[in-house]
Scaffold this motif. Sequence first.
Motif, PDB file in Angstrom:
ATOM      1  N   MET A   1       0.827  -1.194   0.000  1.00  0.00           N
ATOM      2  CA  MET A   1       0.000   0.000   0.000  1.00  0.00           C
ATOM      3  C   MET A   1       0.873   1.260   0.000  1.00  0.00           C
ATOM      4  SD  MET A   1      -3.040   1.007  -0.056  1.00  0.00           S
ATOM      5  CE  MET A   1      -4.180   2.236   0.395  1.00  0.00           C
ATOM      6  N   ASN A   2       1.980   1.194   0.741  1.00  0.00           N
ATOM      7  CA  ASN A   2       2.869   2.352   0.799  1.00  0.00           C
ATOM      8  C   ASN A   2       3.450   2.679  -0.567  1.00  0.00           C
ATOM      9  OD1 ASN A   2       2.390   2.560   3.491  1.00  0.00           O
ATOM     10  ND2 ASN A   2       4.327   1.620   4.141  1.00  0.00           N
ATOM     11  N   GLN A   3       3.829   1.646  -1.295  1.00  0.00           N
ATOM     12  CA  GLN A   3       4.411   1.867  -2.626  1.00  0.00           C
ATOM     13  C   GLN A   3       3.391   2.487  -3.577  1.00  0.00           C
ATOM     14  OE1 GLN A   3       7.365   2.079  -2.329  1.00  0.00           O
ATOM     15  NE2 GLN A   3       8.352   0.411  -3.452  1.00  0.00           N
ATOM     16  N   ILE A   4       2.147   2.045  -3.518  1.00  0.00           N
ATOM     17  CA  ILE A   4       1.092   2.599  -4.384  1.00  0.00           C
ATOM     18  C   ILE A   4       0.871   4.073  -4.048  1.00  0.00           C
ATOM     19  CG2 ILE A   4      -1.372   2.507  -4.936  1.00  0.00           C
ATOM     20  CD1 ILE A   4      -1.189  -0.552  -4.528  1.00  0.00           C
ATOM     21  N   ALA A   5       0.811   4.386  -2.764  1.00  0.00           N
ATOM     22  CA  ALA A   5       0.613   5.769  -2.351  1.00  0.00           C
ATOM     23  C   ALA A   5       1.785   6.643  -2.786  1.00  0.00           C
ATOM     24  CB  ALA A   5       0.429   5.852  -0.841  1.00  0.00           C
ATOM     25  N   ARG A   6       3.006   6.130  -2.659  1.00  0.00           N
ATOM     26  CA  ARG A   6       4.181   6.903  -3.072  1.00  0.00           C
ATOM     27  C   ARG A   6       4.174   7.151  -4.576  1.00  0.00           C
ATOM     28  NH1 ARG A   6       8.956   4.205   0.556  1.00  0.00           N
ATOM     29  NH2 ARG A   6       8.262   5.125   2.502  1.00  0.00           N
ATOM     30  N   TRP A   7       3.934   6.112  -5.356  1.00  0.00           N
ATOM     31  CA  TRP A   7       3.943   6.280  -6.813  1.00  0.00           C
ATOM     32  C   TRP A   7       2.769   7.134  -7.290  1.00  0.00           C
ATOM     33  CZ3 TRP A   7       8.000   6.107  -9.542  1.00  0.00           C
ATOM     34  CH2 TRP A   7       9.057   5.287  -9.185  1.00  0.00           C
ATOM     35  N   THR A   8       1.647   7.032  -6.614  1.00  0.00           N
ATOM     36  CA  THR A   8       0.514   7.901  -6.947  1.00  0.00           C
ATOM     37  C   THR A   8       0.878   9.358  -6.716  1.00  0.00           C
ATOM     38  OG1 THR A   8      -1.065   6.157  -6.374  1.00  0.00           O
ATOM     39  CG2 THR A   8      -1.906   8.412  -6.462  1.00  0.00           C
ATOM     40  N   SER A   9       1.537   9.625  -5.597  1.00  0.00           N
ATOM     41  CA  SER A   9       1.927  11.010  -5.311  1.00  0.00           C
ATOM     42  C   SER A   9       2.960  11.504  -6.319  1.00  0.00           C
ATOM     43  CB  SER A   9       2.444  11.140  -3.881  1.00  0.00           C
ATOM     44  OG  SER A   9       3.642  10.407  -3.714  1.00  0.00           O
ATOM     45  N   VAL A  10       3.866  10.649  -6.734  1.00  0.00           N
ATOM     46  CA  VAL A  10       4.867  11.046  -7.726  1.00  0.00           C
ATOM     47  C   VAL A  10       4.182  11.348  -9.065  1.00  0.00           C
ATOM     48  CG1 VAL A  10       6.817  10.208  -9.117  1.00  0.00           C
ATOM     49  CG2 VAL A  10       6.799   9.846  -6.640  1.00  0.00           C
ATOM     50  N   VAL A  11       3.279  10.486  -9.491  1.00  0.00           N
ATOM     51  CA  VAL A  11       2.581  10.694 -10.765  1.00  0.00           C
ATOM     52  C   VAL A  11       1.752  11.977 -10.721  1.00  0.00           C
ATOM     53  CG1 VAL A  11       0.755   9.762 -12.261  1.00  0.00           C
ATOM     54  CG2 VAL A  11       2.576   8.265 -11.437  1.00  0.00           C
ATOM     55  N   LEU A  12       1.023  12.196  -9.619  1.00  0.00           N
ATOM     56  CA  LEU A  12       0.227  13.413  -9.494  1.00  0.00           C
ATOM     57  C   LEU A  12       1.107  14.664  -9.499  1.00  0.00           C
ATOM     58  CD1 LEU A  12      -2.501  12.391  -6.903  1.00  0.00           C
ATOM     59  CD2 LEU A  12      -2.830  12.921  -9.318  1.00  0.00           C
ATOM     60  N   ALA A  13       2.240  14.601  -8.826  1.00  0.00           N
ATOM     61  CA  ALA A  13       3.147  15.743  -8.802  1.00  0.00           C
ATOM     62  C   ALA A  13       3.698  16.034 -10.200  1.00  0.00           C
ATOM     63  CB  ALA A  13       4.284  15.498  -7.817  1.00  0.00           C
ATOM     64  N   VAL A  14       4.096  15.008 -10.924  1.00  0.00           N
ATOM     65  CA  VAL A  14       4.615  15.189 -12.287  1.00  0.00           C
ATOM     66  C   VAL A  14       3.523  15.732 -13.201  1.00  0.00           C
ATOM     67  CG1 VAL A  14       5.481  13.942 -14.315  1.00  0.00           C
ATOM     68  CG2 VAL A  14       6.459  13.493 -12.064  1.00  0.00           C
ATOM     69  N   LEU A  15       2.308  15.191 -13.114  1.00  0.00           N
ATOM     70  CA  LEU A  15       1.198  15.698 -13.926  1.00  0.00           C
ATOM     71  C   LEU A  15       0.897  17.151 -13.611  1.00  0.00           C
ATOM     72  CD1 LEU A  15      -1.330  12.713 -13.969  1.00  0.00           C
ATOM     73  CD2 LEU A  15       0.001  13.608 -15.878  1.00  0.00           C
ATOM     74  N   SER A  16       0.937  17.497 -12.337  1.00  0.00           N
ATOM     75  CA  SER A  16       0.657  18.864 -11.923  1.00  0.00           C
ATOM     76  C   SER A  16       1.693  19.828 -12.495  1.00  0.00           C
ATOM     77  CB  SER A  16       0.639  18.944 -10.393  1.00  0.00           C
ATOM     78  OG  SER A  16       0.389  20.248  -9.973  1.00  0.00           O
TER      79      SER A  16
END
Length: 185
Positions: A1-16
């Motif tokens: 779960m931690n890895q999914i949350a981390r990668w989600t935050s990275v993807v959202l930050a890059v998209l932003s």
Amino acid sequence: MNQIARWTSVVLAVLSVAFAIVSYTTRWDWLLHDDMVEKVASRFDLSYSNDAALPVQRGDPEWAPLLRLIEKYSPGNGGLPKDRPPMTFARAPAITSAQTPFGEWTAPSTPVLLLYRKWPDPGSGEFKWGQDAFVVGTIGDVHDWVRRDRADFDFLWRTIIFGLLSACVGIALALADTPIPAWPR
């Protein structure tokens, strides 16, 4: 779960960040088609060229974006007929115009019309105001509608969506159980 949350935050930050860069370097006209309406308004600004007052007909590429802006921003759209579709968007004869060595000028207060019959159609007879022809604004208003539409889009995406993306990144980082280092004392 931690890895999914981390990668989600990275993807959202890059998209932003990518969206911010793109939004500040382009006007998103390809999405809104405001550039098409701006070309119509610029053409209506002219009085002496061959296609200066060339109307926009139902089915032209500029038609749908133009109607969207009329419905959204024109103060005169409330009195338009709902039982039949408009057929033509046209400029009234110029109130004042001038041709100078530096170019052409037409008064921004020149009315623009939404017509509920095809025009120009030589055999159609006279237009009846309030039945076949409606003033929906002026040439200056059309330019203003384009500016307002761009500003509304910018506000929505740059302010609201970026705020939500920032909140999502913060939440995703919080859910990642990433230990926050202590401040040095």
